[in-house]
Scaffold this active site. Structure first.
Site, PDB file in Angstrom:
ATOM      1  N   ASP A  91       0.866  -1.176   0.000  1.00  0.00           N
ATOM      2  CA  ASP A  91       0.000   0.000   0.000  1.00  0.00           C
ATOM      3  C   ASP A  91       0.908   1.232   0.000  1.00  0.00           C
ATOM      4  OD1 ASP A  91      -2.328   1.636   0.421  1.00  0.00           O
ATOM      5  OD2 ASP A  91      -1.735   1.764   2.522  1.00  0.00           O
TER       6      ASP A  91
ATOM      7  N   THR B 252      -0.030   4.793   1.255  1.00  0.00           N
ATOM      8  CA  THR B 252      -0.169   5.648   2.429  1.00  0.00           C
ATOM      9  C   THR B 252       0.007   4.858   3.724  1.00  0.00           C
ATOM     10  OG1 THR B 252      -1.736   6.970   1.160  1.00  0.00           O
ATOM     11  CG2 THR B 252      -1.635   7.371   3.529  1.00  0.00           C
TER      12      THR B 252
ATOM     13  N   ASP C 130      -1.691  -0.882   5.991  1.00  0.00           N
ATOM     14  CA  ASP C 130      -1.888  -0.360   7.347  1.00  0.00           C
ATOM     15  C   ASP C 130      -3.323   0.079   7.633  1.00  0.00           C
ATOM     16  OD1 ASP C 130      -1.973   1.984   5.766  1.00  0.00           O
ATOM     17  OD2 ASP C 130      -1.352   3.178   7.481  1.00  0.00           O
TER      18      ASP C 130
END
Length: 796
Positions: free
Chosen positions: A482, A484, A683
């Site tokens: 991912d 961000t 996250d």
């Protein structure tokens, strides 16, 4: 309109048909189909029908069946009344999928391989009960095994002080009595599994453990009951037959310890779903004829008008009908910067409202909401991942038949050519082969390495949930990351302060921006104030502050009228942006950065660039992984320009932007279908389905609880360098486990020819009890010592 619900208490096709008929009779239902295996009903309706209507119809029909939302369990009182009937009620399944997708009506062992059956639905109480039950049995086994072990080991002490208390044959009886609770209560399930594995010829570690432990125990019992049956070579100096109670109980207790550790890990596998359920608000404020009323979330129907207050979670999916606000949608997109929302904009359940109240119209409720779909995806993905067959099982699959064949040959050879009593020698030596062949260290080989490896990982900020994660990570050839919060910091921060006016310095511009924003609670404003404090600029009091929705803020600082925001805000403040200013700002906007202009007394004096910085070690970690032959691809919910800028900075050739949670899940599935072993690092809540579906989910410790619970590995520092460490650790642990299996088997394998009587024709030597004891001791000590070497292994 379609809704899917869980149906409780169905046991046969007749139940399925009856439930379908009952649901079809409800007014407004166009069609009702029921799946017996999944215990689910899919109902098509012309307009939304509350679940209470279906529940009432079930009750009026006799109350035998009940209907619930997906993921919900019946109330405890209801569950207690249930008496499981029939087969395949869809409650439990075998993690090895021995009989395909077949399900079973109650918890227990798989009839084919003997593995623990696990629940289809997240059931904390069931999992916790299993863990506690196993833990209780382990303490009982340990309590009785420890004195048996001490008595047996005391035989190696010269002038054994225990023999001053009573003779060796009576100590053998003490061991026998102490072994009964271990064999017939605490570890009896292993013998049941061994029997099932032999019956179905699905040989595994339990087969070897079951045969070895039972033969050792039965041999010992026969030895204390009929000592005169045995030749002198099988007796001690005191005339008693050497017994193997300690070998049997130690083997069983060690294997039980491994089962307890596995049960503990398994009890956490559904935590992600439970964490997601916590995110969903359970109440909402409904507006009816101008009057506000608080209602339960499941009472909301399509078309209801709801009020969402500042800081509250949005209850269902819908559209804003009145008001303006900012919404934190990081749950869906993963992006930290809140999104401005105004009338007719869509909002999603579970996302968080900013500091303004608004009215919304409910459009999707119950299982139709985006949050419910994410929960459903995580639940399905978690279940679809079947555990890999343990290496010890595959070794046992070959080892068991070989040992049994050798034992049979031993019996035949001694019966035909052995001295009198030939059949006694044949039986005793055949049993001796089975005893010496059972390595008690086999139960230690995997858990010992995993235990040390997990500890090593924790010291280096890599938290590993179970052994499966280590084994799969060693085979990973594709890593999805991912953007961000994984590659980047995951929070807005000031990247640049620009100056347009010659009469103001960079420090002046920052002073005005930070001072003006000190009166705002917007996350971007907070970021600029924080940066101003870090740069130690003075922050003055703001007067006449006001926010202009969708544009920016204005106010007075140090007697100067300020305006801060986008191009529309400058137009609102009658400040002109020149072509050069616009070109400079657009160079940052193309990278996905947010640019806010500052106007001082009607003149555009500067700007601030806010973005999400790439973490310091991201580029180094990605190169290290690529050097190990792992392909890296970035998936992000952010726009293409931002994704392109980050990919360029990190030399990533492959990336995809504007990815929703289901898109990430589909990408993982597609790569797995291509034969890739996929690891996923993320996250956010939006990463949870993909984390659960991937072969190895890796969560940033700085991320959400949902992501952490969905993943098999958590990086405490949220640093990609942790993936490099985890990869190195997994390789070291798997290599160590293979070495341990060698040590667990080698001494016992070398002892088999002696047990078979190979040395008897030449030296008159039969299996010495000391050789058996030394073989078991050496294998255990070797395994422990080898596993401890992992502590000194460098994984950086």
């Amino acid at each position: 309109m379609k809704h899917t619900y869980h149906i409780h208490k169905m046991t046969c096709k007749g139940c399925r048909d009856h439930v379908a008929q009952t649901l079809s009779k409800v007014r407004g239902v166009a069609n009702a189909s029921v799946d017996l295996e999944k215990a689910q009903a899919t109902i098509e309706m012309k307009s939304h029908i509350p679940i209470e209507t279906f529940q009432k119809a079930m009750e009026q029909d006799g109350g035998k069946y009940s209907i619930h939302k997906l993921g919900e369990e019946p109330k405890t009182s209801e569950a207690k009344k249930e008496k499981p009937k029939g087969k395949e009620t869809g409650t439990f399944y075998c993690p090895m999928h021995c009989e395909g997708d077949k399900t079973y009506d109650k918890q227990g062992d798989c009839p084919v391989c003997g593995m623990d059956l696990v629940p289809l639905q997240a059931d904390a109480s069931c999992e916790e009960k299993t863990y506690k039950k196993l833990l209780n049995k382990f303490w009982i086994a340990l309590g009785f095994t420890l004195p048996i072990f001490l008595i047996a080991m005391s035989e190696m002490i010269p002038n054994n002080p225990l023999y001053d208390v009573m003779e060796q044959k009576w100590w053998n009886w003490v061991q026998f009595v102490l072994s009964i609770p271990v064999v017939f209560y605490a570890t009896w399930m292993f013998f049941e599994r061994a029997y099932k594995s032999i019956k179905t010829w699905n040989l595994n570690m339990f087969t070897l453990i079951g045969i070895g432990a039972s033969v050792a125990w039965l041999f010992s019992v026969f030895g204390i009951l009929f000592p005169d049956f045995f030749p002198a070579q099988f007796k001690t100096d005191f005339g008693a037959v050497h017994v193997y109670f300690e070998a049997a109980t130690v083997i069983l207790t060690l294997v039980l310890m491994g089962q307890v550790l596995e049960a503990r890990a398994h009890s956490k596998t559904n935590s992600a779903v439970k964490e997601l359920l916590k995110i969903a608000p359970n109440k909402a404020v409904r507006v009816v004829n101008g009057t506000e009323e608080e209602v339960a979330i499941d009472k909301i129907q399509k078309g209801d008008i709801l009020r969402v207050k500042p800081g509250e979670k949005i209850p269902v999916d819908g559209v804003i009908t009145e008001g303006n606000t900012t919404v934190d949608e990081s749950m869906i997109s993963g992006e930290p910067i809140p999104v401005d929302k105004t009338q007719d904009d869509k909002v999603s359940s579970g996302t968080i409202n900013g500091n303004q109240s608004f009215l919304m119209k409910a459009e999707k409720v119950g299982s139709e909401t985006l949050l419910s779909q994410i929960i459903h995806m995580v639940n399905d993905a978690s279940r679809s991942r079947a555990p890999i067959q343990k290496l010890a099982d595959s070794v046992s699959g070959y080892f068991v038949p070989v040992v049994v064949i050798i034992s049979v040959i031993t019996f035949a050879v001694w019966a035909i050519w052995g001295p009198e009593p030939a059949y006694v020698f044949a039986l005793v030596n055949a049993i001796a082969v089975l005893i010496i062949a059972c390595p008690c260290a086999l139960g230690l080989a995997t858990p010992m390495s995993v235990m040390v490896g997990v500890g090593k990982g924790a010291q280096n900020g890599v938290l590993i949930k179970n052994a499966e994660a280590l084994e799969k990570l060693d085979k990973v050839d594709m890593l999805i990351v991912d953007k961000t919060g994984t590659l980047t910091q995951g929070k807005p921060s000031v990247e640049k302060i620009g100056v347009f006016a010659s009469n103001f310095s960079q420090s002046d511009v920052l002073h005005f921006i930070a001072s003006l924003n000190s009166a705002s609670e917007h996350p971007l404003a907070v970021a600029t104030v924080k940066y101003g404090k870090q740069q130690k600029v003075d922050i003055s009091k703001t007067e006449n502050f006001s926010a202009v929705t969708g544009k920016g803020v204005e106010g007075s600082v140090d007697g100067k009228k300020l305006a801060l925001g986008n191009a529309k805000m400058m137009e609102y403040a009658n400040a002109t942006i020149s072509a050069d200013m616009q070109a400079e700002a657009q160079s940052f906007q193309k990278q996905g950065k947010t640019v806010s202009y500052l106007a001082i007394s009607g003149e555009v004096a500067g700007y601030v660039v806010i973005g999400d910085k790439v973490k310091a070690n991201s580029a180094k970690a990605i190169k290290a992984l690529q050097d190990k032959g792992i392909a890296v691809i970035m998936l992000t919910g952010d726009n293409h320009d931002t994704a392109q800028a980050v990919a360029n900075e990190l030399n990533l050739a492959d990336f995809k932007a504007e990815m929703l949670p289901e898109d990430k899940l589909k990408e993982v599935t597609k790569l797995q279908q291509q034969g890739k072993v996929v690891a996923m690092a993320g996250d956010g809540i939006n990463d949870a389905p993909a984390l659960a579906k991937s072969d190895v989910g890796i969560a940033m410790g700085t991320g959400t609880d949902v992501a952490i619970e969905s993943a098999m590995i958590t990086l405490v520092k949220g640093d990609l360098q942790g993936i490099v460490k985890a990869k190195n650790l997994s390789h070291a642990v798997m290599y160590n486990i293979k070495q341990n299996l060698f040590f667990a088997l080698i001494y016992n394998t070398l002892g088999i020819p002696i047990a078979a009587g190979l040395l008897y024709p030449f030296f008159g030597i039969l299996l010495s009890p000391m050789i058996a004891a030394l073989a078991m001791s050496f294998s255990s000590v070797s395994v422990i010592a080898n596993a401890l070497r992992l502590k000194t292994k460098s994984i950086n």
